[in-house]
Design a protein around this motif. Structure first.
Motif, mmCIF file in Angstrom:
data_model
loop_
_atom_site.group_PDB
_atom_site.id
_atom_site.type_symbol
_atom_site.label_atom_id
_atom_site.label_comp_id
_atom_site.label_asym_id
_atom_site.label_seq_id
_atom_site.Cartn_x
_atom_site.Cartn_y
_atom_site.Cartn_z
ATOM 1 N N GLY A 1 4.354 4.443 4.187
ATOM 2 C CA GLY A 1 3.577 5.486 4.829
ATOM 3 C C GLY A 1 3.944 6.883 4.359
ATOM 4 O O GLY A 1 4.967 7.091 3.713
ATOM 5 N N PRO A 2 3.100 7.856 4.689
ATOM 6 C CA PRO A 2 3.400 9.243 4.343
ATOM 7 C C PRO A 2 4.426 9.822 5.310
ATOM 8 O O PRO A 2 4.479 9.425 6.476
ATOM 9 C CB PRO A 2 2.045 9.936 4.505
ATOM 10 N N PRO A 3 5.256 10.764 4.872
ATOM 11 C CA PRO A 3 6.157 11.421 5.812
ATOM 12 C C PRO A 3 5.393 12.336 6.745
ATOM 13 O O PRO A 3 4.298 12.802 6.417
ATOM 14 C CB PRO A 3 7.093 12.216 4.885
ATOM 15 N N GLY A 4 5.956 12.600 7.919
ATOM 16 C CA GLY A 4 5.308 13.493 8.857
ATOM 17 C C GLY A 4 4.561 12.747 9.948
ATOM 18 O O GLY A 4 4.677 11.518 10.084
ATOM 19 N N THR A 5 3.785 13.498 10.722
ATOM 20 C CA THR A 5 3.133 12.928 11.905
ATOM 21 C C THR A 5 1.641 13.264 11.976
ATOM 22 O O THR A 5 1.063 13.264 13.053
ATOM 23 C CB THR A 5 3.820 13.444 13.190
ATOM 24 N N GLY A 6 1.016 13.549 10.858
ATOM 25 C CA GLY A 6 -0.385 13.931 10.854
ATOM 26 C C GLY A 6 -1.329 12.743 10.857
ATOM 27 O O GLY A 6 -0.934 11.587 11.053
ATOM 28 N N ARG A 7 -2.596 13.034 10.584
ATOM 29 C CA ARG A 7 -3.617 11.986 10.602
ATOM 30 C C ARG A 7 -3.405 10.965 9.495
ATOM 31 O O ARG A 7 -3.798 9.798 9.637
ATOM 32 C CB ARG A 7 -4.994 12.617 10.470
ATOM 33 N N ALA B 1 0.856 -1.182 0.000
ATOM 34 C CA ALA B 1 0.000 0.000 0.000
ATOM 35 C C ALA B 1 0.888 1.226 0.000
ATOM 36 O O ALA B 1 1.720 1.388 0.891
ATOM 37 C CB ALA B 1 -0.922 0.006 1.214
ATOM 38 N N ASP B 2 0.737 2.072 -1.008
ATOM 39 C CA ASP B 2 1.476 3.336 -1.065
ATOM 40 C C ASP B 2 0.574 4.413 -0.484
ATOM 41 O O ASP B 2 -0.351 4.883 -1.136
ATOM 42 C CB ASP B 2 1.869 3.666 -2.504
ATOM 43 N N CYS B 3 0.848 4.807 0.756
ATOM 44 C CA CYS B 3 0.010 5.779 1.460
ATOM 45 C C CYS B 3 0.590 7.187 1.435
ATOM 46 O O CYS B 3 0.073 8.076 2.120
ATOM 47 C CB CYS B 3 -0.209 5.331 2.904
ATOM 48 N N ASN B 4 1.637 7.394 0.652
ATOM 49 C CA ASN B 4 2.157 8.745 0.462
ATOM 50 C C ASN B 4 1.406 9.344 -0.727
ATOM 51 O O ASN B 4 1.917 9.431 -1.845
ATOM 52 C CB ASN B 4 3.660 8.705 0.200
ATOM 53 N N ARG C 1 12.134 11.554 16.444
ATOM 54 C CA ARG C 1 11.497 11.809 17.741
ATOM 55 C C ARG C 1 9.985 12.003 17.580
ATOM 56 O O ARG C 1 9.180 11.464 18.356
ATOM 57 C CB ARG C 1 12.102 13.048 18.405
ATOM 58 N N ARG C 2 9.600 12.779 16.575
ATOM 59 C CA ARG C 2 8.183 13.104 16.382
ATOM 60 C C ARG C 2 7.375 11.868 15.971
ATOM 61 O O ARG C 2 6.255 11.648 16.461
ATOM 62 C CB ARG C 2 8.042 14.207 15.334
ATOM 63 N N VAL C 3 7.925 11.065 15.083
ATOM 64 C CA VAL C 3 7.202 9.876 14.641
ATOM 65 C C VAL C 3 7.050 8.872 15.779
ATOM 66 O O VAL C 3 5.977 8.285 15.961
ATOM 67 C CB VAL C 3 7.910 9.227 13.432
#
Length: 276
Positions: free
Chosen positions: A169-175, A32-35, A202-204
């Motif tokens: 997964g998508p980069p970042g830490t959002g929904r 699954a490409d979620c980016n 750290r954020r992830v």
């Protein structure tokens, strides 16, 4: 088993690692490409489209000209600037409308209404390693958790109970990230030896702590900065997170767009297999 490969920023080698694991793991594999805003997993794979269908997004405002009294309340209250009034007519910019429905609440005559809209295509493609669930957003639209959930729903249906499900997964830490990692047995965080890479790590980790599933780390381009790589190792030790592998800065890691040829990726898969 579901493995979600994620990162706190782009450019760490997340997609390269996902493609490598797909090529090395025993078939069949479902991916699954979620980016959704910059999907590139198919660039590493020979894909053939199996199916595609409209991808529904949030609803969009439509102004009923016959009901409207031209009070301009909708224009004044739209914080996204999606509604304009020129030459005696209203125009709604679908790319700017967030579907919040505020225009409906402030209109004294209920002229605005919300209508469904299509923001892209949900695709299913065949690859040499298994099926790939992915999406193509139309220009001007951005990813969110509900759109990623549609990609994941299709991937889970294709995977059934047995095959390995690999998520880019998508980069970042959002929904969008949280939708991509929900239900994962292993969340594999790809970082790099830079200040931005460590901050993203750290954020992830903080975002994924309460999601469930084990967390492991892969350090990409680990030989670029021994000092920063050492800092990542210390961070992982302090957080109680295992490092499942390190990918050196080496052209062979993606030679001929065949990342599975690099020994480092084989070692990462071996480490995962030892855990599971």
């Amino acid at each position: 088993m579901m493995i979600a490969v994620v990162s706190g920023k782009g450019g760490t080698g997340r997609t390269t690692l996902t493609a490598a694991l797909a090529g090395l793991a025993p078939p069949p594999v479902v991916m699954a490409d979620c980016n959704l805003e910059s999907p590139n997993l198919d660039l590493f794979l020979s894909t053939a489209l199996v199916s595609r269908r409209p991808l529904p997004g949030t609803p969009c405002a439509v102004i009923d000209a016959g009901t409207c009294v031209e009070c301009l309340s909708c224009v004044e209250h739209c914080v996204f600037g999606a509604i304009s009034y020129r030459g005696g007519r209203f125009t709604v910019n679908p790319a700017a409308c967030e579907g919040c429905g505020l225009c409906m609440k402030v209109c004294p005559v209920s002229a605005p209404r919300m209508e469904p809209r299509t923001v892209g295509e949900l695709c299913l493609s065949e690859t040499p390693y298994g099926l790939l669930s992915h999406a193509r957003l139309f220009p001007g639209y951005s990813a969110n958790g509900s759109l990623v959930a549609e990609v994941m729903r299709q991937a889970r249906e294709a995977a059934g109970e047995e095959p390995l499900l690999l998520v880019d997964g998508p980069p970042g830490t959002g929904r969008a990230l949280l939708a991509a990692v929900a239900g994962a047995d292993l969340i594999l965080v790809v970082t790099e030896p830079t200040a931005a890479g460590i901050r993203g790590l750290r954020r992830v980790v903080a975002a994924c702590r309460d999601v469930g599933g084990a967390i492991g780390v892969v350090i990409g381009r680990s030989t670029r900065s021994p000092e920063m790589t050492g800092a990542i190792r210390r961070l992982c030790r302090d957080e109680g997170i295992g490092i499942l592998g390190e990918v050196p800065f080496d052209d062979a890691a993606a030679a001929g767009f065949n990342p599975s040829a690099a020994p480092a990726y084989r070692q990462i898969l071996d480490a995962i297999e030892r855990l599971y």
